[in-house]
Design a protein around this motif. Structure first.
Motif, short mmCIF file in Angstrom:
data_model
loop_
_atom_site.label_atom_id
_atom_site.label_comp_id
_atom_site.label_asym_id
_atom_site.label_seq_id
_atom_site.Cartn_x
_atom_site.Cartn_y
_atom_site.Cartn_z
N ASN A 41 0.83 -1.20 0.00
CA ASN A 41 0.00 0.00 0.00
C ASN A 41 0.86 1.25 0.00
N GLY A 42 1.80 1.26 -0.91
CA GLY A 42 2.64 2.42 -1.09
C GLY A 42 2.57 2.87 -2.54
N ILE A 43 3.25 3.94 -2.82
CA ILE A 43 3.31 4.48 -4.17
C ILE A 43 4.77 4.53 -4.60
N MET A 44 5.03 4.03 -5.79
CA MET A 44 6.37 4.10 -6.38
C MET A 44 6.27 4.98 -7.63
N VAL A 45 7.06 6.04 -7.67
CA VAL A 45 7.12 6.91 -8.84
C VAL A 45 8.31 6.46 -9.68
N PHE A 46 8.09 6.38 -10.98
CA PHE A 46 9.16 5.95 -11.87
C PHE A 46 9.11 6.73 -13.18
N ILE A 50 13.12 3.27 -14.38
CA ILE A 50 13.89 3.66 -13.19
C ILE A 50 12.95 4.11 -12.08
N ASN A 51 12.99 3.43 -10.94
CA ASN A 51 12.24 3.85 -9.76
C ASN A 51 12.93 5.07 -9.17
N ILE A 52 12.15 6.11 -8.87
CA ILE A 52 12.74 7.37 -8.41
C ILE A 52 12.46 7.65 -6.94
N CYS A 53 11.22 7.44 -6.49
CA CYS A 53 10.89 7.70 -5.09
C CYS A 53 9.64 6.93 -4.70
N SER A 54 9.44 6.84 -3.39
CA SER A 54 8.34 6.04 -2.88
C SER A 54 7.89 6.56 -1.53
N GLY A 55 6.66 6.23 -1.16
CA GLY A 55 6.13 6.55 0.15
C GLY A 55 4.95 5.64 0.43
N PHE A 68 1.03 9.60 5.73
CA PHE A 68 1.86 9.32 4.55
C PHE A 68 3.31 9.38 5.03
N GLU A 69 3.96 8.24 5.05
CA GLU A 69 5.27 8.13 5.71
C GLU A 69 6.28 7.34 4.88
N TRP A 70 7.48 7.24 5.43
CA TRP A 70 8.60 6.45 4.87
C TRP A 70 8.97 6.92 3.47
N ILE A 71 8.87 8.22 3.21
CA ILE A 71 9.21 8.75 1.90
C ILE A 71 10.72 8.65 1.72
N LEU A 90 4.84 12.38 -6.34
CA LEU A 90 4.53 11.37 -5.32
C LEU A 90 3.53 11.92 -4.31
N ILE A 91 3.79 13.10 -3.79
CA ILE A 91 2.91 13.70 -2.78
C ILE A 91 1.55 14.00 -3.39
N ASP A 92 1.53 14.48 -4.62
CA ASP A 92 0.28 14.77 -5.31
C ASP A 92 -0.53 13.48 -5.51
N LYS A 93 0.10 12.42 -5.97
CA LYS A 93 -0.62 11.17 -6.22
C LYS A 93 -1.10 10.55 -4.92
N ALA A 94 -0.31 10.62 -3.87
CA ALA A 94 -0.75 10.11 -2.56
C ALA A 94 -1.98 10.88 -2.10
N SER A 95 -1.97 12.19 -2.29
CA SER A 95 -3.11 13.02 -1.92
C SER A 95 -4.36 12.60 -2.69
N GLU A 96 -4.21 12.33 -3.98
CA GLU A 96 -5.34 11.87 -4.80
C GLU A 96 -5.88 10.53 -4.30
#
Length: 139
Positions: A41-46, A50-55, A68-71, A90-96
């Motif tokens: 239940n996290g989000i991976m931005v790529f 290439i994976n760039i960031c996650s939370g 929303f943690e462990w970024i 990442l923050i925008d998509k988590a908010s959505e």
């Protein structure tokens, strides 16, 4: 042509890579069982492959409040502008995702100044300052 980012749900298969990122930034790797739905239940931005960031998104006992943690970001991505855009994304998509789940408040705690700026750019306001995070591991 603009910067094209995408995102997906995290999976258990991302765990080792994420641990490498956390270790690089001198942050302890949380146990997989601590991550929501065992890391699913996290989000991976790529970008491209290439994976760039996650939370990770945590539901609470209140249907309106989410954490929303462990970024963390990939230290091998050296392009600062790309990392900045990916963290904002990442923050925008988590908010959505949270809003679609019925959430109206997102809580996070952080220390990193650069990440703080990303949150501010995405509509977050600073609550408390000069606080300590307290953790107790029950054994």
């Amino acid at each position: 042509m603009g910067l094209i980012l995408d995102y997906r749900n995290t999976s258990e298969l991302d765990y080792n890579e994420l641990c490498e990122w956390w270790k690089y930034f001198r942050f302890p790797c949380p146990p997989l069982a601590v991550l929501p739905d065992n890391g699913r239940n996290g989000i991976m931005v790529f970008k491209d492959d290439i994976n760039i960031c996650s939370g990770f998104i945590y539901a609470t006992s209140s249907p309106l409040l989410y954490h929303f943690e462990w970024i963390v970001s990939n230290p091998n991505v050296k392009n600062r502008e790309l990392r900045k855009k990916a963290l904002n994304y990442l923050i925008d998509k988590a908010s959505e995702v949270i809003k679609k789940s019925g959430g109206t408040i997102i809580y996070t705690s952080l220390k990193n100044e650069s990440l703080l700026e990303r949150y501010k750019e995405n509509g977050f306001v600073v609550g408390s300052t000069g606080c300590y995070e307290m953790i107790k591991i029950l054994e």
